[in-house]
Scaffold this active site. Structure first.
Site, mmCIF file in Angstrom:
data_model
loop_
_atom_site.group_PDB
_atom_site.id
_atom_site.type_symbol
_atom_site.label_atom_id
_atom_site.label_comp_id
_atom_site.label_asym_id
_atom_site.label_seq_id
_atom_site.Cartn_x
_atom_site.Cartn_y
_atom_site.Cartn_z
ATOM 1 N NE ARG A 37 -3.506 -0.263 2.554
ATOM 2 C CZ ARG A 37 -4.268 -0.539 3.607
ATOM 3 N NH1 ARG A 37 -4.521 0.387 4.506
ATOM 4 N NH2 ARG A 37 -4.752 -1.749 3.780
ATOM 5 C CG HIS A 83 -6.785 -1.542 -5.624
ATOM 6 N ND1 HIS A 83 -5.533 -1.855 -5.153
ATOM 7 C CD2 HIS A 83 -7.189 -0.480 -4.887
ATOM 8 C CE1 HIS A 83 -5.190 -1.017 -4.186
ATOM 9 N NE2 HIS A 83 -6.190 -0.171 -4.010
ATOM 10 C CE1 TYR A 127 -22.522 14.196 -13.955
ATOM 11 C CE2 TYR A 127 -21.443 14.424 -11.822
ATOM 12 C CZ TYR A 127 -22.595 14.327 -12.576
ATOM 13 O OH TYR A 127 -23.812 14.356 -11.962
#
Length: 748
Positions: A37, A83, A127
């Protein structure tokens, strides 16, 4: 009562010590955070989430030349296949990869609102659209050619790359930030062309040190520009150890407005500082009157950064104005360097610049070797097929007969022409139109070309110098693509030395100059009233507390306080609490020892002298500059014996000293008889038989000795009155008697 409850049998239950269970689980969590990570791989400079995003986009065929696709599709695919974390975490990482003010060389080409330098967030992923950039294409270049190892994805359905081929020095070029468990990483962005130069030098000089490579890598190169004001030595040291920090300042210029007026325009701000927050904090400091040289701050930014700073007056020095802003605002920032990375993708380690680049070029060599072997395998397979086809062209009629007449044409072909199964299949799959004479010539040409290529690859794999030469050619190509003459590759952060501001009094520059009256109470509470207040009869105190010391000064001054243990403390007048309440105890601002009290206070004036003395009558003249303490602990100045305490701290401005003890014995002598020291016990000023020294004053004999008797005006004793008390230091002195009725203290 019922039957007692029988506990269940111990079958299937294992007793584990809590300490060892916690240690084991926390270690597993820590390793997971470090490995999967927070820390980037030294080879491709990526954390797993970024690697998965780029690979997922590659699978969606989002190359730099294709159309953009919705980020919702990208995030969904990455989350579903690779993921298994929140969609917002993936989208945040994707957004950062596209921001040209966060990434020096963006890996994602975004379309839509991806946030801005003001600190505003991006639009929702439904968007926005994205595709890979040319830099990301370089990182992925050759991933389908067995250049890197793959591992199963979290659900075992697909495979993901452990590391990317990385034909671009991404670790240092784009930098990385991360906080793991017990360790963190912070790598600022750098200039890719400089990194390529350093890598080329490292290949030619394998023993090169980080210090030598620092000649090529001048320092970080931030996407937001700015000016690096560190010395070359400190930058080289940071690169050598892998730890350090870089000071970055905003880029500014003076803009003349005519008639002597001017503004300062800031065009680049430090990396990682949101512009909106920067301006907001500057406006707050303006309101709090902590920026006295600045009148207004305006944001006139459009596409580019343009922050306008308006000075308080045209007489302000722009350098001093900016230096004050660099000290108090985020126009100057410290960017940490902590080169903590996963070496070989496995071992977390802090490494220097040379090791960083060594990891990358070594990885490129492994990629070159694996890619070459993969190509060799392809060539061998194709040559096998071509060999079979060329054999067949020698006797086409026999081939056609076998295909037409035999029940098992494959086996017959293999037996007749001594072919392998692959060759026989290739012949059977050949179209009729390919049997023309021209095709045979094409096959011969291809066979010859592949044979020559195979010989080249064999020579490459057999020669280490040839491999490094090939890698150098690749690095030079990257440098050409992102060279200093290109828009993306041009260095944005410049290096400069900060102006010499050693002689500037920044206390005066950073604080608005206002008159105040400092009040110290008997119990050690201090405050500052606005203005020069002559009548203090209306000042209230807490409980039974009373006025002890009061004097006029200004907010730009420092205040010197003498404690009974002989220590002198220094306070900033601008930081004293206001006069609306009772103030604050001095103990909150200075580390006073238990049982000590403040006995004297006065404003500090540079290059003057002060008389300091104890209750035992010993003292000396000290330069005021030697008494200033830079810490809360103060400065030990007056040495004391036995039960003696510090009693007097007064300006040494005059030619004679008047001292008086608790028995009202007065002595006046020339100040030239007093030793001048920076610290110590001093010399005896007055011999005190039973009482102790009460007060002292330095004055000009011709002007007379001022003293207080409780009235508002105060009194003055002229030379003729003082003659009988004139003597030499260390004498006892004479009673003050009728000449000083109701004496309280010296001074007006």
């Amino acid at each position: 009562m019922g039957q007692p409850f029988e506990p269940p049998s111990g079958d299937g239950i294992e007793s584990v010590e809590l300490k060892s269970a916690l240690e084991e689980r926390y270690l597993a969590y820590a390793l997971s955070t470090i490995m999967h990570r927070a820390l980037p791989d030294a080879r491709d400079g990526l954390k797993p989430v970024h690697r998965r995003i780029l690979y997922g986009m590659r699978l969606l065929r989002l190359d730099p030349t294709t159309a953009h696709k919705k980020c919702a599709k990208i995030v969904g695919d990455v989350m579903g296949d690779f993921h298994p974390h929140g969609d917002q975490a993936i989208y945040d990482a994707l957004v950062r990869l596209s921001q040209d003010f966060a990434q020096r060389y963006p890996l994602v080409d975004g379309q839509g609102n991806f946030g801005n330098i003001d600190g505003d967030g991006p639009a929702a992923y439904r968007y926005t659209e994205a595709r890979l950039t040319e830099v990301a294409r370089l990182l992925l270049d050759g991933i389908d050619e067995d250049t890197v190892d793959f591992r199963p994805s979290y659900n075992g359905e697909k495979e993901e790359p452990i590391v990317l081929p990385a034909a671009f020095p991404n670790l240092l070029a784009n930098g990385s930030q991360g906080i793991a468990v017990g360790m963190a990483t912070s790598i600022p962005p750098h200039n890719a062309a400089e990194l390529c130069d350093a890598a080329l030098y490292l290949i030619n000089h394998p023993e090169a040190t980080s210090g030598q490579l620092a000649k090529f890598v001048q320092g970080p190169d931030f996407p937001t520009g700015g000016i690096l004001v560190d010395s070359a030595e400190s930058i080289a040291e940071a690169y050598r150890t892998g730890r350090g920090a870089f000071r970055v300042r905003a880029r500014w210029a003076k803009e003349d407005l005519g008639r002597g007026t001017w503004n300062i325009v800031v065009t680049e701000i430090p990396y990682g500082i949101p512009k909106g927050r920067l301006i907001e904090k500057m406006a707050e400091l303006l309101q709090e009157k902590k920026l006295p040289l600045l009148a207004d701050v305006r944001d006139e930014s459009a596409e580019d950064v343009r922050v306008v700073l308006e000075p308080r007056s045209r007489t302000v020095d722009p350098v001093i104005l900016m230096e004050s802003l660099f000290r108090l605002t985020e126009l100057e920032a410290r960017i940490p360097l902590n080169l903590n990375v996963l070496v070989g993708g496995l071992v977390p380690k802090v490494i220097g610049l040379a090791e960083c680049l060594r990891e990358w070029v070594d990885h490129r060599r492994v990629v070159l070797q694996r890619r070459s072997r993969y190509r060799l395998g392809q060539i061998d397979r194709r040559l096998e097929i071509l060999g079979g086809l060329l054999i067949v062209y020698l006797d086409l009629d026999e081939v056609i007969r076998i295909i037409r007449e035999e029940d098992e044409p494959k086996a017959a072909l293999m037996a007749r022409f001594e072919l392998t199964e692959i060759q026989a299949n290739a012949i059977l799959d050949t179209r009729l139109r390919s049997l023309r004479k021209l095709e045979e010539m094409e096959l011969k040409r291809e066979f010859d070309a592949l044979t020559a290529e195979k010989a080249e690859i064999d020579a490459l794999l057999a020669s280490e110098p040839a491999q490094w030469k090939a890698i150098q050619a690749q690095i030079r190509a990257v440098k050409k693509t992102f060279g200093p003459e290109t828009k993306l590759g041009k260095r944005r952060t410049t290096l400069a030395s900060p102006p010499d501001v050693g002689g500037i009094d920044f206390t005066a520059a950073l604080v608005e100059r206002e008159p105040i009256t400092v009040i110290v109470s008997t119990k050690g509470w201090i405050r500052a009233l606005k203005g020069h207040v002559a009548d203090l009869s209306g000042v209230a105190f807490k409980g039974d507390d009373t006025l002890k010391i009061a004097f006029p000064t200004e907010t730009t001054q420092k205040i010197l306080l003498l404690a009974t243990n002989g220590k002198v403390f220094t306070l900033e007048a601008s930081k004293l609490p206001g006069g609306r309440g009772f103030g604050d105890p001095v103990r909150l601002m200075a580390d006073l020892d238990d049982g000590t009290e403040i006995v004297a206070a006065l404003p500090y004036r540079p290059e003057t002298k002060l008389l300091i003395a104890g209750s035992d009558g010993r003292g000396f003249v000290a330069p005021a500059d030697a008494l200033v303490a830079n810490t809360r602990k103060g400065k030990s100045v007056l040495g004391l014996d036995g039960d003696a305490t510090a009693a007097v701290l007064v300006p040494a401005d005059g030619d004679h000293v008047a001292v008086v003890n608790t028995e009202k014995l007065l002595l006046i002598f020339p100040i030239s008889e007093v030793a001048e020291l920076a610290r110590g016990k001093g010399v005896r000023l007055q011999r005190c038989r039973s009482g102790g020294l009460l007060d002292a004053h330095v004055f000009k004999l011709a002007d007379g000795l001022p003293w207080q008797d409780g009235s508002a005006e105060g009194r003055l004793a002229n030379v003729s009155v003082l003659e009988k008390w004139l003597g030499h230091r260390a004498e006892v002195g004479l009673m003050m008697a009728r000449s000083f009725p109701k004496f309280e203290r010296f001074g007006r």
